[in-house]
Design an enzyme around this catalytic site. Structure first.
Site, PDB file in Angstrom:
ATOM      1  N   ARG A  80       0.861  -1.193   0.000  1.00 11.98           N
ATOM      2  CA  ARG A  80       0.000   0.000   0.000  1.00 11.98           C
ATOM      3  C   ARG A  80       0.888   1.230   0.000  1.00 11.98           C
ATOM      4  O   ARG A  80       1.695   1.417   0.909  1.00 11.98           O
ATOM      5  CB  ARG A  80      -0.923   0.006   1.217  1.00 11.98           C
ATOM      6  N   GLU A 114       4.545   7.175   2.657  1.00 15.65           N
ATOM      7  CA  GLU A 114       5.376   5.981   2.854  1.00 15.65           C
ATOM      8  C   GLU A 114       4.864   4.867   1.956  1.00 15.65           C
ATOM      9  O   GLU A 114       3.757   4.950   1.408  1.00 15.65           O
ATOM     10  CB  GLU A 114       5.343   5.519   4.315  1.00 15.65           C
ATOM     11  N   ASN A 166       4.175   0.795   2.203  1.00 16.99           N
ATOM     12  CA  ASN A 166       4.084  -0.323   3.155  1.00 16.99           C
ATOM     13  C   ASN A 166       4.269  -1.653   2.445  1.00 16.99           C
ATOM     14  O   ASN A 166       3.592  -1.923   1.443  1.00 16.99           O
ATOM     15  CB  ASN A 166       2.719  -0.306   3.835  1.00 16.99           C
ATOM     16  N   SER A 180      -3.128  -2.814   5.905  1.00 17.04           N
ATOM     17  CA  SER A 180      -4.486  -3.179   6.323  1.00 17.04           C
ATOM     18  C   SER A 180      -5.552  -2.281   5.714  1.00 17.04           C
ATOM     19  O   SER A 180      -5.257  -1.353   4.974  1.00 17.04           O
ATOM     20  CB  SER A 180      -4.569  -3.166   7.847  1.00 17.04           C
ATOM     21  N   LYS A 228      11.795   2.982   6.194  1.00 16.96           N
ATOM     22  CA  LYS A 228      11.810   4.420   5.845  1.00 16.96           C
ATOM     23  C   LYS A 228      13.179   4.813   5.284  1.00 16.96           C
ATOM     24  O   LYS A 228      13.299   5.738   4.476  1.00 16.96           O
ATOM     25  CB  LYS A 228      11.526   5.270   7.068  1.00 16.96           C
ATOM     26  N   LYS A 233      11.456  10.293  11.361  1.00 21.14           N
ATOM     27  CA  LYS A 233      10.877   8.940  11.422  1.00 21.14           C
ATOM     28  C   LYS A 233      11.940   7.885  11.714  1.00 21.14           C
ATOM     29  O   LYS A 233      12.986   7.873  11.069  1.00 21.14           O
ATOM     30  CB  LYS A 233      10.237   8.581  10.066  1.00 21.14           C
ATOM     31  N   GLU A 282       6.818   0.626  11.977  1.00 24.06           N
ATOM     32  CA  GLU A 282       5.521   0.613  11.316  1.00 24.06           C
ATOM     33  C   GLU A 282       4.415   0.668  12.362  1.00 24.06           C
ATOM     34  O   GLU A 282       4.635   0.345  13.521  1.00 24.06           O
ATOM     35  CB  GLU A 282       5.354  -0.689  10.515  1.00 24.06           C
ATOM     36  N   GLY A 283       3.239   1.046  11.914  1.00 20.85           N
ATOM     37  CA  GLY A 283       2.074   0.894  12.779  1.00 20.85           C
ATOM     38  C   GLY A 283       1.630   2.172  13.467  1.00 20.85           C
ATOM     39  O   GLY A 283       0.667   2.171  14.213  1.00 20.85           O
ATOM     40  N   ARG A 326      -8.032   7.393   4.535  1.00 20.82           N
ATOM     41  CA  ARG A 326      -8.145   7.585   5.983  1.00 20.82           C
ATOM     42  C   ARG A 326      -8.120   9.086   6.238  1.00 20.82           C
ATOM     43  O   ARG A 326      -7.291   9.792   5.678  1.00 20.82           O
ATOM     44  CB  ARG A 326      -6.976   6.928   6.709  1.00 20.82           C
TER      45      ARG A 326
HETATM   46  P1  ADP Z   1       3.730   4.492   9.864  1.00 21.04           P
HETATM   47  O1  ADP Z   1       4.529   3.474   9.118  1.00 21.04           O
HETATM   48  O2  ADP Z   1       3.906   4.383  11.341  1.00 21.04           O
HETATM   49  O3  ADP Z   1       2.294   4.525   9.419  1.00 21.04           O
HETATM   50  P2  ADP Z   1       4.012   7.046   8.431  1.00 21.04           P
HETATM   51  O4  ADP Z   1       5.230   7.380   7.654  1.00 21.04           O
HETATM   52  O5  ADP Z   1       2.822   6.650   7.631  1.00 21.04           O
HETATM   53  O6  ADP Z   1       4.398   5.914   9.504  1.00 21.04           O
HETATM   54  O7  ADP Z   1       3.640   8.270   9.356  1.00 21.04           O
HETATM   55  C1  ADP Z   1       2.482   8.263  10.180  1.00 21.04           C
HETATM   56  C2  ADP Z   1       1.590   9.453   9.868  1.00 21.04           C
HETATM   57  O8  ADP Z   1       2.320  10.660  10.022  1.00 21.04           O
HETATM   58  C3  ADP Z   1       1.043   9.507   8.448  1.00 21.04           C
HETATM   59  O9  ADP Z   1      -0.145   8.748   8.333  1.00 21.04           O
HETATM   60  C4  ADP Z   1       0.790  11.007   8.249  1.00 21.04           C
HETATM   61  O10 ADP Z   1      -0.464  11.373   8.811  1.00 21.04           O
HETATM   62  C5  ADP Z   1       1.893  11.633   9.089  1.00 21.04           C
HETATM   63  N1  ADP Z   1       3.037  11.968   8.206  1.00 21.04           N
HETATM   64  C6  ADP Z   1       4.070  11.152   7.890  1.00 21.04           C
HETATM   65  N2  ADP Z   1       4.934  11.762   7.061  1.00 21.04           N
HETATM   66  C7  ADP Z   1       4.444  12.994   6.837  1.00 21.04           C
HETATM   67  C8  ADP Z   1       4.894  14.129   6.070  1.00 21.04           C
HETATM   68  N3  ADP Z   1       6.022  14.092   5.383  1.00 21.04           N
HETATM   69  N4  ADP Z   1       4.120  15.241   6.079  1.00 21.04           N
HETATM   70  C9  ADP Z   1       2.969  15.294   6.806  1.00 21.04           C
HETATM   71  N5  ADP Z   1       2.509  14.268   7.546  1.00 21.04           N
HETATM   72  C10 ADP Z   1       3.228  13.132   7.577  1.00 21.04           C
HETATM   73 MG    MG Z   2       3.781   2.150   7.551  1.00 21.08          MG
HETATM   74 MG    MG Z   3       1.553   5.042   7.594  1.00 25.99          MG
END
Ligand code: ADP
Ligand code: MG
Ligand code: MG
Length: 532
Positions: free
Chosen positions: A141, A159, A161, A166, A337, A399, A403-404, A508
């Site tokens: 995803r 990101e 995945n 899910s 990441k 970051k 994950e999660g 979402r």
């Molecule tokens: P995870 O693997 O834990 O889901 P993410 O990289 O998806 O990690 O980060 C979690 C959340 O943080 C994302 O769903 C988004 O809402 C926010 N986020 C992550 N990166 C960015 C970014 N570059 N700009 C704005 N919001 C971000």
């Molecule tokens: Mg993720």
């Molecule tokens: Mg995410």
């Protein structure tokens, strides 16, 4: 794009309440559900008791407007992303360099979870584990946010995945719910956009994810083998998983065996000659163990899934078998990441995608935000102050390799976090920062609103329940996820993608004030698309 800034349309309180009732009733009757939170004082393992009740998943009352051209672009790019990550996962040298424990830049050296996974992978590959089973399955995803700059919108990847992606089946259901509300209530003619069926794109994600699993099962070649779902003991998002199981059975006659890592410690064996993964059933000790064709991980993406070293042993036992893993350890590592950051460096995309048209590469690169390794921002003389990161911390998210949800450090929290890194002894600062990437914040469009519906938590007061009627109006940020699958591997010494597809999508939505997303973590609600 005035549709975004004038959203949501005005509905009266009684219209919203009617819609709320229709929505949650539909959700409960069509399996758009979650298990309720655990009852206080009852251990979470009691979730393995037969479920007796469900709650509706958190929902958006209305679909959220999204530019059609960018949705189409995300669909086109998914195939390229499927190929890209399949190739990353089969590039041992690349993954060793950036995710391993033995190279200068390797994240595994300083992040113990990444390190454990990498070491497990190394020992399985040295034993010839991937000669026994050269194929890997990815159910991917790719997540995006809308980015605004110079008065125009673009698509930016949050990101990619590669494990436990899910909400496929639940996102399909929320799209169907919004179509139903549009057809049955016309949303009280609150917006002409909601009366135009062509603005509601199809969503058949369940079928697509299951096609990926069934394709792997078929490639394994033992028709009556089962697919193993590895699950977390206290999982509440079980219906999202079960819908895949029911579809596998109904459309492909493939049975699923579900086990936690703890259960697998006793139930899983690998046949020493054939290397088949065999699962015994403690409730029918006299029946022969079941052979597994494909292992689908909805667990094992976070260190808390591995409370003891023997949990890692069980995970690596599964990897040693000749079942097809979704994902294999290298494919899980490819979703780090750190990899996402390295892919933004000059020449790296070209290395992986030499056969892809330059225009397509430009479009793909256009989805990248600026990223860099924190490790590259250490001022000289051993004085580790992270000058560049501090100077622009309000425009950044940091970051780790996790994950999660719930693991990132945002904006104003960054300086204190950097101080805490600097407070560790100076010889280790350099190494700890290796585990983190810095990413420019995506600038989402302001002024978009929605109505967010959550099931009142147990013990809510009458006032709290009343306050949630008709949904909480909030300024929102919506994250689009595009699902794809890929069955690939190194067959007869050649890297090969057997089949890859773009299969569906997810939205979402979270309140603007929340940095994080994540439905399971309670920040977001499930939503769908209204193309504008
Ligand atoms: P995870 O693997 O834990 O889901 P993410 O990289 O998806 O990690 O980060 C979690 C959340 O943080 C994302 O769903 C988004 O809402 C926010 N986020 C992550 N990166 C960015 C970014 N570059 N700009 C704005 N919001 C971000
Ligand atoms: Mg993720
Ligand atoms: Mg995410």
């Amino acid at each position: 794009m005035s549709a975004l800034s004038s959203w949501p349309p005005t509905l009266t309180a009684s219209q919203r309440e009617e819609l709320h009732k229709s929505a949650t009733t539909w959700a409960l009757s069509r399996g758009l559900c979650y298990l309720p939170p655990p009852i206080p004082d009852v251990p979470s393992t009691s979730l393995i008791l037969p479920p007796a009740a469900a709650i509706h998943a958190p929902l958006s009352l209305l679909p959220t407007p999204f530019p059609r051209s960018l949705f189409l672009s995300s669909q086109r790019l998914q195939s390229v992303y499927n190929v890209l990550y399949s190739r990353v996962a089969t590039d041992t040298e690349f993954l060793d360099r950036y995710m391993g424990c033995e190279s200068e830049e390797g994240v595994g050296k300083v992040d113990s979870f990444t390190g454990k996974l990498w070491e497990g992978w190394k020992s399985v590959r040295e034993e010839g584990g991937y000669d026994r089973q050269p194929l890997h399955l990815g159910l991917f995803r790719s997540d995006y946010l809308l980015h605004t700059s110079n008065n125009s919108y673009s698509l930016k990847q949050v990101e990619f995945n590669t494990i436990s992606s899910s909400f496929g089946p639940l996102s399909e259901r929320v799209a169907a719910l919004h179509r139903y509300l549009a057809a049955s209530t016309s949303y009280y003619d609150s917006s002409p956009l909601l009366n135009d069926k062509n603005r509601f794109p199809h969503n058949e994600t369940t079928k697509g994810l299951v096609e990926g699993l069934a394709t792997a099962h078929k490639a394994y070649g033992v028709p009556n083998a089962h697919i193993l779902f590895v699950v977390q003991p206290s999982e509440r998002n079980v219906f999202d998983q079960r819908w895949l199981e029911y579809e596998l059975f109904e459309s492909h006659s493939i049975k699923v065996t579900r086990r936690t890592l703890d259960e697998l410690a006793t139930d899983a064996k690998v046949d020493p000659t054939s290397h088949s993964l065999l699962i015994s059933n403690p409730t029918s000790p006299n029946s022969p163990p079941i052979e597994i064709s494909t292992i689908y991980f909805r667990a094992c993406y976070t260190p808390t899934d591995f409370p003891t070293p023997s949990h890692y042993d069980t995970r690596f036992l599964l990897e040693r078998s000749r079942a097809i893993k979704c994902p294999s350890l290298p494919l899980q590592l490819a979703g780090g990441k750190k990899v996402q950051e390295v892919l933004t460096r000059p020449g790296v995309l070209e290395h992986f995608l030499p056969d892809v048209d330059q225009n397509v590469l430009t479009e793909l690169r256009g989805t990248f935000m600026g990223m860099y390794s924190l490790d590259l921002d250490i001022s000289d003389g051993g004085n580790t102050t992270f000058p560049k990161t501090r100077a622009k911390h309000l425009g950044l998210v940091l970051k780790p390799q996790r994950e999660g949800g719930g693991n990132n450090v945002y904006k104003e929290d960054i300086p204190a976090f950097l101080d805490s890194l600097s407070a560790s002894s100076s010889s280790t600062i350099h190494s700890e920062s290796k585990a983190w990437i810095a990413m420019d914040l995506i600038q989402t469009p302001p002024g978009v609103g929605g109505y967010l519906i959550r099931s009142p938590p147990p013990g809510s007061s009458k006032e709290e329940i009343e306050a949630g009627r008709g949904g909480a109006q909030a300024e929102i940020i919506s994250e689009l996820g595009i699902f794809g699958y890929s069955l690939f591997g190194v067959v007869d010494g050649r890297k090969k993608i057997e089949v890859e597809k773009t299969i569906g999508w997810l939205v979402r939505t979270k309140g603007k004030e929340s940095n994080e997303g994540g439905v399971a973590t309670g920040f977001s609600v499930l939503d769908s698309l209204l193309l504008v």
